[in-house]
Scaffold this motif. Structure first.
Motif, PDB file in Angstrom:
ATOM      1  N   GLY A  27       5.440  14.332  -2.848  1.00 23.41           N
ATOM      2  CA  GLY A  27       5.011  13.605  -4.048  1.00 23.41           C
ATOM      3  C   GLY A  27       3.535  13.836  -4.294  1.00 23.41           C
ATOM      4  O   GLY A  27       2.866  14.540  -3.540  1.00 23.41           O
ATOM      5  N   PHE A  28       3.028  13.239  -5.378  1.00 22.42           N
ATOM      6  CA  PHE A  28       1.600  13.354  -5.678  1.00 22.42           C
ATOM      7  C   PHE A  28       0.972  11.970  -5.631  1.00 22.42           C
ATOM      8  O   PHE A  28       1.682  10.954  -5.738  1.00 22.42           O
ATOM      9  CB  PHE A  28       1.391  13.987  -7.061  1.00 22.42           C
ATOM     10  N   LEU A  29      -0.339  11.940  -5.491  1.00 19.12           N
ATOM     11  CA  LEU A  29      -1.050  10.667  -5.467  1.00 19.12           C
ATOM     12  C   LEU A  29      -2.228  10.719  -6.427  1.00 19.12           C
ATOM     13  O   LEU A  29      -2.945  11.725  -6.495  1.00 19.12           O
ATOM     14  CB  LEU A  29      -1.533  10.355  -4.052  1.00 19.12           C
ATOM     15  N   LEU A  30      -2.409   9.624  -7.174  1.00 12.73           N
ATOM     16  CA  LEU A  30      -3.588   9.457  -8.026  1.00 12.73           C
ATOM     17  C   LEU A  30      -4.244   8.135  -7.667  1.00 12.73           C
ATOM     18  O   LEU A  30      -3.557   7.125  -7.508  1.00 12.73           O
ATOM     19  CB  LEU A  30      -3.171   9.372  -9.509  1.00 12.73           C
ATOM     20  N   ILE A 214       8.458   6.706   6.034  1.00 14.85           N
ATOM     21  CA  ILE A 214       9.286   7.911   6.021  1.00 14.85           C
ATOM     22  C   ILE A 214       8.430   9.127   6.358  1.00 14.85           C
ATOM     23  O   ILE A 214       7.340   9.298   5.834  1.00 14.85           O
ATOM     24  CB  ILE A 214       9.985   8.104   4.641  1.00 14.85           C
ATOM     25  N   ILE A 215       8.925   9.929   7.289  1.00 16.64           N
ATOM     26  CA  ILE A 215       8.326  11.233   7.587  1.00 16.64           C
ATOM     27  C   ILE A 215       9.427  12.230   7.245  1.00 16.64           C
ATOM     28  O   ILE A 215      10.379  12.405   8.004  1.00 16.64           O
ATOM     29  CB  ILE A 215       7.901  11.306   9.070  1.00 16.64           C
ATOM     30  N   VAL A 242       3.058   5.272   0.288  1.00 18.58           N
ATOM     31  CA  VAL A 242       4.398   5.746   0.620  1.00 18.58           C
ATOM     32  C   VAL A 242       4.328   7.158   1.208  1.00 18.58           C
ATOM     33  O   VAL A 242       5.112   7.533   2.061  1.00 18.58           O
ATOM     34  CB  VAL A 242       5.265   5.747  -0.669  1.00 18.58           C
ATOM     35  N   LEU A 243       3.357   7.923   0.733  1.00 16.88           N
ATOM     36  CA  LEU A 243       3.281   9.349   1.053  1.00 16.88           C
ATOM     37  C   LEU A 243       2.369   9.662   2.234  1.00 16.88           C
ATOM     38  O   LEU A 243       2.264  10.814   2.652  1.00 16.88           O
ATOM     39  CB  LEU A 243       2.740  10.121  -0.164  1.00 16.88           C
TER      40      LEU A 243
END
Ligand code: BLA
Length: 509
Positions: A27-30, A214-215, A242-243
């Motif tokens: 996923g991406f993160l901002l 989660i990994i 989450v990521l």
């Protein structure tokens, strides 16, 4: 980030695992300021939104996503006042005519953290499993063991992981696999113990705040968040992310176990981290955001069911123990010679205070059943007890460490002493054997140890050895409830023994 000292097996507890400065690539993160300017972005942004992080940073977020999407996020924020809350938005379009996304949104130090991943159609349709029927199945289990087993089964049905374990912590932070649901043919970890250091303290603290970890792929290359440091020189706090990417030490641990993906769901009981659903998959695995969210809710429901069960069991235990104590006392009052029969006594107490041996010491004479010191050892033990525990219940789970001069068999590790006469002379003493003698080995003890970059420690076998070393000479501790029962027995046995010794001295006169 290069600002931290390197991590090795001796300083795991200090690794800032919430500040590794990167995310998993699914996923991406901002990170967005309160006036909706992009402050930070993960370096994979272009893959998801078609805009590079370099082009996004410093721009208003509205230049990346539609007004409708922004509106949906803003709406969620109004419910986010409390810290440590993560809101989710499923199946939202961020750009016109584009794929849909699942978002997780939370606040951190005045910034809005937006994490997104592609919305996936779940082959494993978690939503079709109704929470109510799952809870009803749990409620219909009789024993705690069956309850755990059912919990493991349901968590496996929800997540589709190859192996789902219910992993319970003890007071020292070591843990035991108390239930397991696994695909056929991958062996069993049921009953195995691991040392506290396998899950360092800061990780536990984090799992108490953020209940789902989660990994998705141990081979995934972490994606940096840019810029790494803000204007105050700080990396982003990813505690509620989450990521969040994973410590290389833990990745090695998973790889050494042959695991491709790992998932843990916290089990919080009475505000404490009771344990985890620990899940392994032997390949990469990423359940959909919706399934994960359902599994997280399931974990919370399971924990609240467990909490009420534990309360009820504690009450049941007290009632049962009181009955056992009453029965014991009536029997002894009727027939005092039963106290000379330790085998009878250990049997009578088995359901209230389980033990592997019992010694009854009255007027300097020992009657022993099961494990325990011999006459000489016992009399030395009694001298210790007279000194430091006179008249009180006294329990230890490491006998040799407590009394280094005492000569007792290594197998005897735990002791609960019940003084049964007013002058501190007579005792009923329960013994428990060393814990390591009662558990199975993790992994095949004959298999050669494999070496990774961090040495041989991070394998299930070595991990079990570390635990074994830790608990060498220790027994299962006597619980508070067991001590309370022992106290009831003490108070009433005193009366019986008092009458006995009166009768003896009357007969002598
Ligand atoms: C995290 N270690 C974990 C987690 C588990 C374990 C369940 C939670 C994250 C996850 O789901 O993978 C341990 N896993 C186990 C155990 C079993 C299991 C005991 O399946 C038993 C069946 N680990 C070590 C050592 C260190 C270490 C020596 O063994 C440190 C020196 C570190 N473990 C470590 C770290 C994490 C971790 C840093 C946190 C991972 C994270 O959430 O970022």
């Amino acid at each position: 980030s290069g600002t931290h000292e390197p991590v090795d097996l001796t300083n795991c507890d200090r690794e800032p695992i919430h500040q590794l400065g990167s995310v998993q690539p699914f996923g991406f993160l901002l990170a967005v300021s309160s006036d909706w300017i992009v402050m930070r972005a993960s370096a994979n942004l272009a893959e998801f939104l078609g805009v590079t992080e370099a082009n996004a940073i410093g721009r208003p977020v509205i230049s990346l996503i539609t007004p409708e999407a922004l509106h949906a996020i803003r709406n969620k924020l109004t419910t986010l006042r409390g810290s440590d809350v993560v809101e989710r938005i499923f199946g939202i379009a961020l750009m016109p005519d584009q794929n849909r996304f699942d978002l997780a949104v939370h606040l951190n130090g005045g910034q809005v953290i937006i994490e997104g991943e592609r919305c996936q159609e779940d082959r494993h349709d978690a939503a079709s499993l109704s929470m109510r029927s799952m809870m009803s199945r749990l409620d219909h289990t009789e024993t705690l063991e069956a309850f755990f087993r059912e919990g493991a089964r349901q968590a496996r049905a929800l997540t589709g992981f190859d192996r789902v374990m219910v992993y319970r912590f003890d007071e020292s932070g070591s843990g035991e696999v108390v239930a397991e649901a696994a695909r056929a043919g991958i062996g069993s970890f049921l009953g195995l113990h691991y040392p506290a250091s396998d899950i360092p303290v800061q990780a536990r603290a984090l799992y108490l705040r953020n209940l789902f970890r989660i990994i998705a792929d141990v081979d995934a290359v972490p994606v940096p968040i840019l810029p790494q440091l803000d204007e105050h020189g700080q990396p982003l706090d990813l505690s509620m992310s989450v990521l969040r990417s994973v410590s290389p030490i833990h990745i090695e641990y998973l790889k050494n176990m042959g695991v491709g993906a790992s998932l843990s769901i916290s089990i919080v009981v009475d505000g404490k981290l009771w344990g985890l659903f620990a899940c392994h998959h032997y390949g990469p695995r990423l359940p959909s955001a919706q399934s994960r969210s359902t599994a997280e809710l399931f974990g919370q429901m399971f924990a609240s069911r467990l909490e009420s069960r534990e309360r009820r069991l504690a009450l049941d235990y007290e009632t049962k123990a009181r009955r056992i104590a009453d029965r014991l006392l009536t029997s002894v009052a009727d027939n005092a010679s039963l106290l000379d029969d330790p085998a009878w006594l250990i049997e009578a107490l088995a359901d209230a205070i389980p033990a592997d041996g019992i010694g009854v010491w009255i007027n300097g004479r020992l009657a022993l059943a099961g494990i325990g010191p011999d006459e000489r050892g016992f009399s030395a033990l009694v001298r210790h007890l007279n000194r430091n525990a006179a008249g009180r219940i006294y329990a230890v789970d490491r006998l040799a460490e407590t009394y280094p001069d005492l000569e007792v068999d290594d197998a005897v590790a735990g002791m609960l002493a019940i003084p049964i006469s007013r002058s501190p002379r007579d005792y009923v003493v329960l013994f428990r054997q060393e814990l390591v003698r009662t558990v199975r080995w993790a992994g095949d003890p004959h298999k050669p140890v494999e070496y990774g970059p961090n040495g041989p420690r991070l394998t299930p076998r070595k991990s079990f050895e570390a635990w074994s070393e830790l608990v060498r000479g220790r027994s299962l501790p006597f619980t508070d409830a067991e001590r309370r029962v022992a106290e009831t027995i003490r108070v009433t046995l005193i009366e019986v023994v008092l009458r006995l010794t009166d009768e003896v001295s009357m007969a002598r006169q």
